[in-house]
Design an enzyme around this catalytic site. Structure first.
Site, PDB file in Angstrom:
ATOM      1  N   GLY A 238      -2.672  -6.057  -0.671  1.00 45.21           N
ATOM      2  CA  GLY A 238      -3.246  -7.405  -0.664  1.00 45.21           C
ATOM      3  C   GLY A 238      -3.471  -8.003   0.714  1.00 45.21           C
ATOM      4  N   HIS A 239      -2.518  -7.731   1.647  1.00 43.48           N
ATOM      5  CA  HIS A 239      -2.602  -8.455   2.926  1.00 43.48           C
ATOM      6  C   HIS A 239      -3.748  -7.986   3.821  1.00 43.48           C
ATOM      7  CE1 HIS A 239      -0.733  -5.686   5.990  1.00 43.48           C
ATOM      8  NE2 HIS A 239      -0.385  -5.070   4.888  1.00 43.48           N
TER       9      HIS A 239
ATOM     10  N   ASN B  23      -8.520   3.487   8.874  1.00 48.13           N
ATOM     11  CA  ASN B  23      -8.032   2.242   9.467  1.00 48.13           C
ATOM     12  C   ASN B  23      -8.358   2.119  10.948  1.00 48.13           C
ATOM     13  OD1 ASN B  23      -6.059   4.449   9.189  1.00 48.13           O
ATOM     14  ND2 ASN B  23      -4.786   3.177  10.510  1.00 48.13           N
TER      15      ASN B  23
ATOM     16  N   GLY C 225       0.813  -1.214   0.000  1.00 49.13           N
ATOM     17  CA  GLY C 225       0.000   0.000   0.000  1.00 49.13           C
ATOM     18  C   GLY C 225       0.846   1.263   0.000  1.00 49.13           C
TER      19      GLY C 225
ATOM     20  N   GLN D 174      -8.072   0.227   3.279  1.00 46.23           N
ATOM     21  CA  GLN D 174      -9.009  -0.356   4.254  1.00 46.23           C
ATOM     22  C   GLN D 174     -10.407  -0.559   3.679  1.00 46.23           C
ATOM     23  OE1 GLN D 174      -8.337  -1.665   7.072  1.00 46.23           O
ATOM     24  NE2 GLN D 174      -6.254  -0.906   7.428  1.00 46.23           N
TER      25      GLN D 174
ATOM     26  N   THR E 189      11.001  -6.997 -12.159  1.00 49.19           N
ATOM     27  CA  THR E 189      10.362  -8.245 -12.564  1.00 49.19           C
ATOM     28  C   THR E 189       9.124  -8.492 -11.712  1.00 49.19           C
ATOM     29  OG1 THR E 189      12.478  -9.144 -13.248  1.00 49.19           O
ATOM     30  CG2 THR E 189      10.728 -10.734 -12.816  1.00 49.19           C
TER      31      THR E 189
ATOM     32  N   CYS F 127       1.334   4.353  24.171  1.00 43.31           N
ATOM     33  CA  CYS F 127       2.346   3.410  24.626  1.00 43.31           C
ATOM     34  C   CYS F 127       2.551   2.215  23.705  1.00 43.31           C
ATOM     35  CB  CYS F 127       1.994   2.907  26.009  1.00 43.31           C
ATOM     36  SG  CYS F 127       2.575   4.044  27.248  1.00 43.31           S
TER      37      CYS F 127
END
Lengths: 271, 394
Positions: free
Chosen positions: B202-203, B151, B72, B181, B239, B327
Site C-alpha cells: 500500500g505505501h 524498483n 509487500g 512498483q 485479526t 555506500c
C-alpha cells in the site's frame, strides 16, 4: 541514512585543502574506482621533515571526503614522525566518530598517507609487520590474525559468517580470495556421511527419539525410503489414521531429524 | 526549508483522503470484524467493500481473490512459500537477477534449503532475456517469479506474455509476480492474464506503511504462511487491520482515478527532469534505457562521482532521492540491478534514482534542475579523476 556527526557534515559540505600540489614531494594513493572509493594525497615536505602543505582529491562518500579533509588539517605543520603515529581511529575521533560501517573510509586516508611516505622514503620507510598482524581486509582494517580467530575460535565456516563476526570481506571484496584461502586452511570440514551412514543415522534417530514418543499413543513409524534430503516415512498403528499426523510429522519428526542428522531434511509421508 | 520529494519508489506520502477514510476505524468503529454485533458488522462491511475496491484496482475477476497482508514482503513470502509447500515434489524455481531484495533473498534462502534456482539475465537496456527464461522451464519447475516493474530503473517486464508462454511449456508451473512498483503506476487487468499470484504494498501508492495485498487466482491452492484463525479464508490468519485496509482501498481508488494523470502529466515531468539533467550535466548517463518503463522513474549515473555524496548535497538543498551506490546501503555492495545490466564502474557508484508521484509539481522539477548541476560541479572538483573528467567536459 547514516548518522553523521556535525563535524563530518561540515567537512563534506566544505572540504578543506582540496586539489593538488605541483611538484609535490610525495604523492600517495588508496582505493579504486571499482570499489567506489579512491583517494589521492599530495604532500609538500621541507628539509626538517615538516609537512608544509597537504592537498587531497577524493572520489567517495560523505565520510570519505570528510576523513580526507580532516586528515590534511591534522598533518599540516607536523613532523613526519608525529604524522606516522596517526591511526585511523585518530582520524575517526577527530570527526567525532564515524558509523562502524564507514570506518573503512578513514582507513583509506591512512593508507594513502602510508603510500605517500613509501613514495618519499623508498621501501625502507615501510613499517615491517609480523605476518599475522598483516591487514587482510583494508576496508574494515581486519588482520590475518583476527580472521583466523573468527574461523578457529568462533567457528565461522563461510565468508558470510566471517562478515557477521568482524565485517572482513564486506567492503570492496578485493580481499575475498585471501579470506577464502584462510577458510580452506583453517575451517573445520563437515564430516560428510556416505549414503549408507546417512540412512543409518536417520533410522537411529527414528528409533531412539521418535518411536518411543509415538508409542505412547500406540502409534509407530517406518522408514520407507531416502532420496537426497527427502525422507519418506509411513505412520503405523493409531498414527496412520490420526488427523494430526501431518502436524506430528512436521513439528516433531522432521524437527528431530533436522536437529540430529541434517538441517535440510524434508519429511514426506507415504500412505 | 523547501522539501522536494523525489523518492516515491521508496515510499509515498499518505493521501489525505486515505487518512480521512481510516480515522473512524481508529476511533469509534473498533469492532472485530469476526464478532456478531452491529459494531463489528460495520468493520466487516468496510473490509468487504475494501476487497471489492482492491479487486477492481488489480483487475481481478472476483474479490475473493484478494488476501490482505501486512506488506509487500509478506505478500511475496505468502505466495512463494505457500505454493512450494503445496507442490513439494517440484524443486526448481526460475526468477530474475534484478528482483527486489525481499524476493531475491527469499530465493537465496530456498537455494540453501535444496531448491535449484535459475537466475535470468537482463541486457544492457535492462530488458529481460525471455528466451533464456522459457528455455529454463522444465517439468520440475514449481514456480516462475518475475517482478512487473523494477524498483531501481522502472523497467517494465512483460509478465503477462511470460505467464502465458510459461504455461504453454508447463501448465503446472505457477507464476508469481511482484507487482509492488507497478500498482498505481500502470493499469492492471489480472483476470485476463495467466498470472497466478500478484503481490502489492500500500505505501507505494499513498496508503500508510504496514498494509499490503496478495492476489491469488481462483483455484490456486496455497498453504498459509501465518497459521491461526479463519481470517482471509484461512489463507492468512490474524485479526484484520481494518483501518489500514480501508486506507489502502481509498488510496487504490484514488490511484485508479488518477491513472491518466500518472501516464501523462507525471510522465511529462519525469521526462523533463531526465532530459534536463542529461543536457545540463555532461557526465550524466541514462541507466533507465528500456523503452518500457513506469511513468514516474528515472535512473541516471554521474561518471566519476560518488552517489552518497550527491544525495547528501541534495539533502542539504531539501531534495530527496536515492542511490544504487554501495555506500548508501548497509551492505556496502553497489546495486545488483545496475550490475546485472552491465553499468560500468565509472558511473555505477554515482547512480541516482529519481521517482516522482502525482504530488510532484513543475516547480519541484525546475528546482531540482536548478540545484543539481552546481552540486555535481562541486563534487567533480574534488575528484581524483581530473584527466578523465576533462575529456568528458571538453
Amino acid at each position: 541514512m547514516w548518522e553523521y556527526s556535525d563535524k563530518v557534515r561540515e567537512h563534506y559540505k566544505n572540504p578543506k585543502n582540496v586539489g593538488f600540489i605541483e611538484n609535490a614531494d610525495a604523492i600517495g594513493e588508496a582505493g579504486a574506482l571499482a570499489c567506489g572509493d579512491k583517494l589521492k594525497i599530495y604532500l609538500k615536505i621541507n628539509d626538517k621533515g615538516i609537512i608544509e602543505d597537504a592537498k587531497f582529491q577524493t572520489f567517495g562518500c560523505g565520510s570519505a571526503v570528510a576523513s580526507s579533509s580532516i586528515l590534511t588539517e591534522m598533518i599540516i605543520g607536523k613532523n613526519i614522525d608525529e604524522v606516522r603515529k596517526i591511526t585511523n581511529k585518530d582520524i575517526a575521533d577527530a570527526l567525532d566518530g564515524l558509523p562502524p560501517e564507514k570506518m573503512h573510509c578513514s582507513v583509506m586516508g591512512h593508507e594513502a598517507l602510508e603510500d605517500a611516505f613509501k613514495n618519499y622514503f623508498g621501501d625502507e620507510g615501510n613499517k615491517t609487520q609480523s605476518e599475522d598482524k598483516k591487514i587482510i581486509c583494508n576496508c574494515f582494517n581486519v588482520s590475518k590474525e583476527d580472521i583466523i580467530k573468527a574461523i578457529v575460535e568462533k567457528g565461522a565456516k563461510t565468508l558470510d559468517e566471517i562478515k557477521e563476526i568482524n565485517y572482513a570481506g564486506g567492503g570492496c571484496a578485493r580481499c575475498v580470495p585471501n579470506i577464502k584461502m584462510l577458510l580452506d586452511k583453517y575451517a573445520k570440514k563437515d564430516e560428510k556421511l556416505n549414503p549408507v551412514q546417512f540412512i543409518l543415522k536417520i533410522n537411529k534417530v527414528l528409533e531412539t527419539n521418535v518411536a518411543g514418543e509415538l508409542g505412547k499413543d500406540s502409534g509407530g513409524i517406518e522408514l520407507v525410503n531416502v532420496e537426497g534430503k527427502d525422507v519418506y516415512v509411513k505412520l503405523t498403528g493409531t498414527c496412520s489414521s490420526c488427523k494430526n499426523a501431518t502436524m506430528t510429522l512436521k513439528n516433531f519428526v522432521e524437527a528431530q531429524l533436522r536437529e540430529h542428522v541434517d538441517p535440510e531434511i524434508n519429511i514426506i509421508e507415504v500412505k | 526549508m523547501k522539501l522536494v520529494y523525489l523518492d516515491n519508489n521508496a515510499t509515498t506520502k499518505v493521501a489525505p483522503e486515505a487518512l480521512e477514510a481510516m480515522l473512524p476505524y481508529l476511533t469509534e468503529e473498533y469492532g472485530n470484524p469476526s464478532s456478531i454485533y452491529d459494531l463489528a458488522h460495520k468493520s466487516n462491511t468496510a473490509i468487504k467493500e475494501a476487497r471489492e475496491v482492491m479487486a477492481d484496482f488489480l483487475g481481478a475477476g472476483d474479490p475473493k481473490e484478494i488476501i490482505f497482508t501486512s506488506c509487500g514482503s509478506e505478500s511475496a513470502n505468502t505466495a512463494v512459500k505457500g505454493i512450494l509447500e503445496i507442490n513439494r515434489n517440484k524443486k526448481h524455481i526460475i526468477t530474475t537477477k534484478v528482483e527486489h531484495p525481499c524476493v531475491l533473498n527469499l530465493y537465496k534462502d530456498l537455494e540453501k534449503k535444496g531448491y535449484s534456482v535459475s537466475w535470468i539475465d537482463v541486457d544492457t537496456n535492462g530488458d529481460l532475456d525471455i528466451g533464456q527464461l522459457l528455455e529454463s522451464v522444465t517439468p520440475d519447475t514449481a514456480l516462475v517469479s518475475v517482478m512487473m516493474a523494477n524498483n531501481e530503473t522502472g523497467t517494465i517486464y512483460p509478465v503477462d506474455k511470460i505467464a502465458q508462454a510459461v504455461k504453454m511449456q508447463n501448465p503446472e508451473t505457477k507464476v508469481f509476480v511482484d507487482g509492488v512498483q507497478a500498482a498505481g503506476k500502470i493499469p492492471l487487468d489480472l483476470k485476463n492474464t495467466k498470472i497466478d499470484m500478484f503481490g502489492i504494498s500500500g505505501h507505494k501508492f499513498h496508503a500508510p506503511k504496514g498494509i499490503g495485498a496478495l492476489y491469488v487466482k481462483s483455484g490456486t491452492m496455497l498453504s498459509p504462511l501465518i497459521i491461526g484463525g479463519h481470517q482471509e479464508r484461512g489463507k492468512r490468519a490474524g485479526t484484520e487491520n481494518v483501518p489500514y485496509i480501508v486506507a489502502m482501498a481509498a488510496a487504490a481508488k484514488l490511484a485508479k482515478e488518477n491513472m491518466n494523470d500518472e501516464l501523462t502529466r507525471v510522465k511529462a515531468l519525469r521526462d523533463k527532469l531526465e532530459r534536463g539533467i542529461l543536457s545540463k550535466i555532461k557526465n550524466a548517463v541514462l541507466n533507465s534505457k528500456s523503452k518500457n518503463r513506469v511513468p514516474n522513474t528515472t535512473n541516471i549515473g554521474f561518471q566519476y562521482v560518488e552517489g552518497e555524496l550527491i544525495l547528501l548535497h541534495l539533502n542539504d538543498e531539501g531534495i530527496c532521492a536515492s542511490s544504487g551506490s554501495a555506500c548508501t546501503s548497509g551492505s556496502l555492495e553497489p546495486s545488483h540491478v545496475l550490475r546485472a545490466q552491465g553499468v560500468p564502474f565509472t558511473s555505477l557508484h554515482g547512480s541516482i534514482r529519481f521517482s516522482l508521484s502525482r504530488y510532484t509539481t513543475q516547480e519541484d522539477v525546475d528546482y531540482t534542475l536548478e540545484k543539481l548541476p552546481a552540486i555535481i560541479e562541486k563534487i567533480v572538483k574534488i575528484s581524483p579523476f581530473q584527466k578523465e573528467l576533462k575529456e568528458i567536459f571538453k
